[in-house]
Write an enzyme that holds these catalytic residues in place. Sequence first.
Site, PDB file in Angstrom:
ATOM      1  N   THR A  16       0.830  -1.215   0.000  1.00 35.80           N
ATOM      2  CA  THR A  16       0.000   0.000   0.000  1.00 35.80           C
ATOM      3  C   THR A  16       0.856   1.253   0.000  1.00 35.80           C
ATOM      4  OG1 THR A  16      -1.832  -1.102   1.075  1.00 35.80           O
ATOM      5  CG2 THR A  16      -1.703   1.261   1.391  1.00 35.80           C
ATOM      6  N   SER A  62       1.325  -7.541  -0.841  1.00 35.33           N
ATOM      7  CA  SER A  62       2.011  -8.560  -0.029  1.00 35.33           C
ATOM      8  C   SER A  62       1.129  -9.743   0.336  1.00 35.33           C
ATOM      9  CB  SER A  62       2.635  -7.937   1.221  1.00 35.33           C
ATOM     10  OG  SER A  62       1.690  -7.770   2.252  1.00 35.33           O
ATOM     11  N   THR A  95       1.595  -4.243   4.381  1.00 34.26           N
ATOM     12  CA  THR A  95       1.412  -4.581   5.802  1.00 34.26           C
ATOM     13  C   THR A  95       0.866  -5.993   6.008  1.00 34.26           C
ATOM     14  OG1 THR A  95      -0.846  -3.695   5.822  1.00 34.26           O
ATOM     15  CG2 THR A  95       0.933  -2.179   6.450  1.00 34.26           C
ATOM     16  N   ASP A  96       0.208  -6.552   4.967  1.00 36.26           N
ATOM     17  CA  ASP A  96      -0.579  -7.765   5.196  1.00 36.26           C
ATOM     18  C   ASP A  96       0.249  -8.990   5.568  1.00 36.26           C
ATOM     19  OD1 ASP A  96      -2.962  -6.471   4.963  1.00 36.26           O
ATOM     20  OD2 ASP A  96      -3.340  -7.038   2.886  1.00 36.26           O
TER      21      ASP A  96
END
Length: 304
Positions: A16, A62, A95-96
């Site tokens: 992101t 990710s 971030t995932d």
Amino acid sequence: MPSPASLTVVLGTGGTISGTADRATDNVGYRAAQLGVAALVAAVPALAGVPLESAQVAQLDSKDMSHAVWQQLAQRVAAELARPDVGGVVVTHGTDTLEETAYFLHRVLAPAKPVVLTAAMRPATSLQADGPQNLLDAVTLAREPGAAGVLVVLGGRAFAADGLRKADAYRLDAFEGPEVARLEEGRVRPTGPWPRSAPLGLACIARAPERWPRVAWLTSHAGFDAALVDGLRAAGFDGLVIAGTGNGTLHADLQAALLRARDAGLEVRVTTRCASGRVVGGAPDQPVGPAQARVALLLELLQR
Ligand code: SIN
């Protein structure tokens, strides 16, 4: 006179932080992994005078992270750290699966120089994008004298990789874990020890990723269907991490299937699906959450 090891290398992998949306008010309906890492660096005026190099290692959301990218990233980070002129490395990431990549790099490299992963919860086009500040903080931390290990910076806080979890789906301070520092007005204020441990080394991950052990992660839940476990066993999986209920308890049907799986040679590890706490009485060196426990089992099997 600049220090000989003053260069920071920024490696881009997507996420992101490099995402774009059609409207500045859209913090959800965006496309991740659109802008190159050089553009992310260029968007932070405060980085203009800082000795930096940047390179794109991958460009993905990710959620789609692969073992092949992990292998490539670990090799690239190690190569940059081996340069005497490089003082630290920054990795931009989604971030995932950040907690998985950070833990993987931590266990494989356990670097003496800082490797700082950073990310953003809002796309680069957002009215109030968090990526530029996070990137600036990550570079600041990577240049901090004495900083070491794989660290994750987001929302003004730096965490050690081991024990990190994405805990919120939307908030800017989305992560929980062992805090090691605060980033405040361009300064690092340490709040815990820098992580130090022995690295497994790159040899452990040298084989072609398609030949890496197959390790899955399942959650115990009401109405669990044991066919899932039997199916993984039949498909030739090597390892299984279970996010158990509460203190690592298992649905009886799952427990019976795991015994069959163990007899067939599958390695099984049990963690908890609870958002905090670890399995009391469990292995003390096993990561607390299933995401990192899966990486730990993968690395354990890769060493055999
Ligand atoms: C991703 O993980 O690549 C997308 C989501 C994010 O970075 O927050």
